[in-house]
Scaffold this motif. Structure first.
Motif, PDB file in Angstrom:
ATOM      1  N   VAL A  78       0.835  -1.201   0.000  1.00 40.91           N
ATOM      2  CA  VAL A  78       0.000   0.000   0.000  1.00 40.91           C
ATOM      3  C   VAL A  78       0.875   1.258   0.000  1.00 40.91           C
ATOM      4  CG1 VAL A  78      -1.631   1.350   1.374  1.00 40.91           C
ATOM      5  CG2 VAL A  78      -2.033  -1.082   1.004  1.00 40.91           C
ATOM      6  N   LYS A  82       1.022   4.256  -2.759  1.00 42.95           N
ATOM      7  CA  LYS A  82       0.827   5.663  -2.384  1.00 42.95           C
ATOM      8  C   LYS A  82       2.021   6.519  -2.805  1.00 42.95           C
ATOM      9  CE  LYS A  82      -2.069   5.190   1.758  1.00 42.95           C
ATOM     10  NZ  LYS A  82      -2.009   5.345   3.233  1.00 42.95           N
ATOM     11  N   ALA A  88      -5.183   6.909  -1.063  1.00 43.91           N
ATOM     12  CA  ALA A  88      -5.857   5.743  -0.489  1.00 43.91           C
ATOM     13  C   ALA A  88      -7.269   5.572  -1.034  1.00 43.91           C
ATOM     14  CB  ALA A  88      -5.889   5.854   1.034  1.00 43.91           C
ATOM     15  N   ASN A  89      -7.944   6.674  -1.370  1.00 46.12           N
ATOM     16  CA  ASN A  89      -9.332   6.551  -1.822  1.00 46.12           C
ATOM     17  C   ASN A  89      -9.449   6.005  -3.238  1.00 46.12           C
ATOM     18  OD1 ASN A  89      -8.641   8.764  -3.373  1.00 46.12           O
ATOM     19  ND2 ASN A  89     -10.128  10.152  -2.461  1.00 46.12           N
ATOM     20  N   ILE A  91      -7.536   3.167  -3.782  1.00 43.10           N
ATOM     21  CA  ILE A  91      -7.020   1.820  -3.525  1.00 43.10           C
ATOM     22  C   ILE A  91      -8.143   0.950  -2.973  1.00 43.10           C
ATOM     23  CG2 ILE A  91      -5.384   0.447  -2.180  1.00 43.10           C
ATOM     24  CD1 ILE A  91      -3.533   2.893  -2.151  1.00 43.10           C
ATOM     25  N   TYR A  92      -8.315  -0.213  -3.596  1.00 44.64           N
ATOM     26  CA  TYR A  92      -9.327  -1.188  -3.183  1.00 44.64           C
ATOM     27  C   TYR A  92      -8.613  -2.444  -2.703  1.00 44.64           C
ATOM     28  CZ  TYR A  92     -12.662   1.768  -5.675  1.00 44.64           C
ATOM     29  OH  TYR A  92     -13.432   2.832  -6.088  1.00 44.64           O
ATOM     30  N   ALA A 107      -7.023  -3.697   7.018  1.00 46.97           N
ATOM     31  CA  ALA A 107      -7.818  -2.472   6.889  1.00 46.97           C
ATOM     32  C   ALA A 107      -8.201  -1.923   8.259  1.00 46.97           C
ATOM     33  CB  ALA A 107      -9.066  -2.745   6.051  1.00 46.97           C
ATOM     34  N   SER A 112      -8.668   4.087   6.951  1.00 47.95           N
ATOM     35  CA  SER A 112      -8.497   5.309   6.178  1.00 47.95           C
ATOM     36  C   SER A 112      -9.635   5.341   5.173  1.00 47.95           C
ATOM     37  CB  SER A 112      -7.132   5.290   5.480  1.00 47.95           C
ATOM     38  OG  SER A 112      -6.923   6.488   4.756  1.00 47.95           O
ATOM     39  N   LYS A 113      -9.707   6.374   4.376  1.00 49.98           N
ATOM     40  CA  LYS A 113     -10.719   6.456   3.326  1.00 49.98           C
ATOM     41  C   LYS A 113     -10.193   5.716   2.088  1.00 49.98           C
ATOM     42  CE  LYS A 113     -14.340   7.791   0.982  1.00 49.98           C
ATOM     43  NZ  LYS A 113     -15.623   7.092   1.131  1.00 49.98           N
ATOM     44  N   TYR A 114     -10.402   4.383   2.087  1.00 49.65           N
ATOM     45  CA  TYR A 114     -10.036   3.576   0.928  1.00 49.65           C
ATOM     46  C   TYR A 114     -11.145   3.671  -0.122  1.00 49.65           C
ATOM     47  CZ  TYR A 114      -6.628   1.484   4.120  1.00 49.65           C
ATOM     48  OH  TYR A 114      -5.609   1.291   5.025  1.00 49.65           O
ATOM     49  N   VAL A 117     -13.359  -2.055   0.364  1.00 50.50           N
ATOM     50  CA  VAL A 117     -12.805  -3.316   0.844  1.00 50.50           C
ATOM     51  C   VAL A 117     -13.818  -4.411   0.537  1.00 50.50           C
ATOM     52  CG1 VAL A 117     -11.954  -4.599   2.848  1.00 50.50           C
ATOM     53  CG2 VAL A 117     -11.560  -2.122   2.700  1.00 50.50           C
ATOM     54  N   THR A 141     -15.800   4.530   4.077  1.00 51.35           N
ATOM     55  CA  THR A 141     -15.323   3.528   3.111  1.00 51.35           C
ATOM     56  C   THR A 141     -16.353   2.407   2.989  1.00 51.35           C
ATOM     57  OG1 THR A 141     -12.983   3.925   3.570  1.00 51.35           O
ATOM     58  CG2 THR A 141     -13.553   1.770   2.662  1.00 51.35           C
TER      59      THR A 141
END
Length: 199
Positions: A78, A82, A88-89, A91-92, A107, A112-114, A117, A141
């Motif tokens: 991750v 980044k 992060a928003n 990234i799934y 997670a 965080s604001k991914y 998930v 998220t």
């Protein structure tokens, strides 16, 4: 392993985490069922095809140091993504079975604001869950957790317990339980995953 678009061309990055006895190749084969455009796909490979040796419901110490090493593998990936300028928003995180458990545990320890998930048959890890491990704010998220009822490895009670913890961390969680479903990923679950990926 990496496939799909190069990071600099991708709108979304999907990290896919395989289950016990499986491989990065096997989980990446799911990407043909995911209706997502302009995506980069990553799949780490566990040593000896398992992220940790015992059940995810075993006392955490029984699965050490392997669990910490597995969590660090995801963390490093991750951070690497980044560092390439992907927030992060975008990234799934997606996993199946043991990979779903690892995905949810990572997670929850790094909320965080991914982008989202997706846990196909999984729950948070440990005989008893240590709430002190779970830090941060998911900031709405979306998190999808699916399982069968009954499932030979993941009890519905742990799925529901995990969902409640994630909700308290400000995640938008939805749980889908399929009566009599074998330990696999069914088409209906892929449809739900596609809904999340295209929110």
């Amino acid at each position: 392993m990496q496939t799909g678009l190069p990071l600099k061309e991708a709108d979304k990055v999907i990290i896919m985490v395989h289950g016990r006895g499986a491989s990065a190749d096997s989980i990446l084969s799911l990407k043909s069922h995911l209706k997502v455009e302009k995506a980069a796909f990553f799949a780490p490979q566990a040593k000896n095809h398992t992220w940790y040796p015992f059940s995810f419901l075993a006392p955490v110490q029984q699965n050490q140091p392997y669990l910490d090493e597995a969590l660090e593998t995801l963390s490093a990936l991750v951070e690497e993504i980044k560092a390439e300028g992907i927030p992060a928003n975008k990234i799934y995180l997606l996993g199946f079975s043991q990979g779903a458990c690892l995905t949810l545990e990572f997670a929850a320890r790094n909320a965080s604001k991914y982008g989202g998930v997706i846990a196909f048959t999984g729950g948070l890890i440990g005989e008893k869950l240590n709430l002190n491990n779970y830090q941060g704010d998911f900031n709405q998220t979306p998190i999808l957790i699916t399982t069968g009822d009954p499932d030979p490895h993941v009890p519905v009670s742990r799925v529901n317990e995990s969902a409640e913890i994630l909700k308290k961390m400000n995640a938008e969680v939805w749980v889908e339980i399929f009566k009599g479903r074998p330990h696999t990923i069914e088409f209906k679950e892929l449809e739900l995953a596609n809904q999340l990926l295209n929110l």
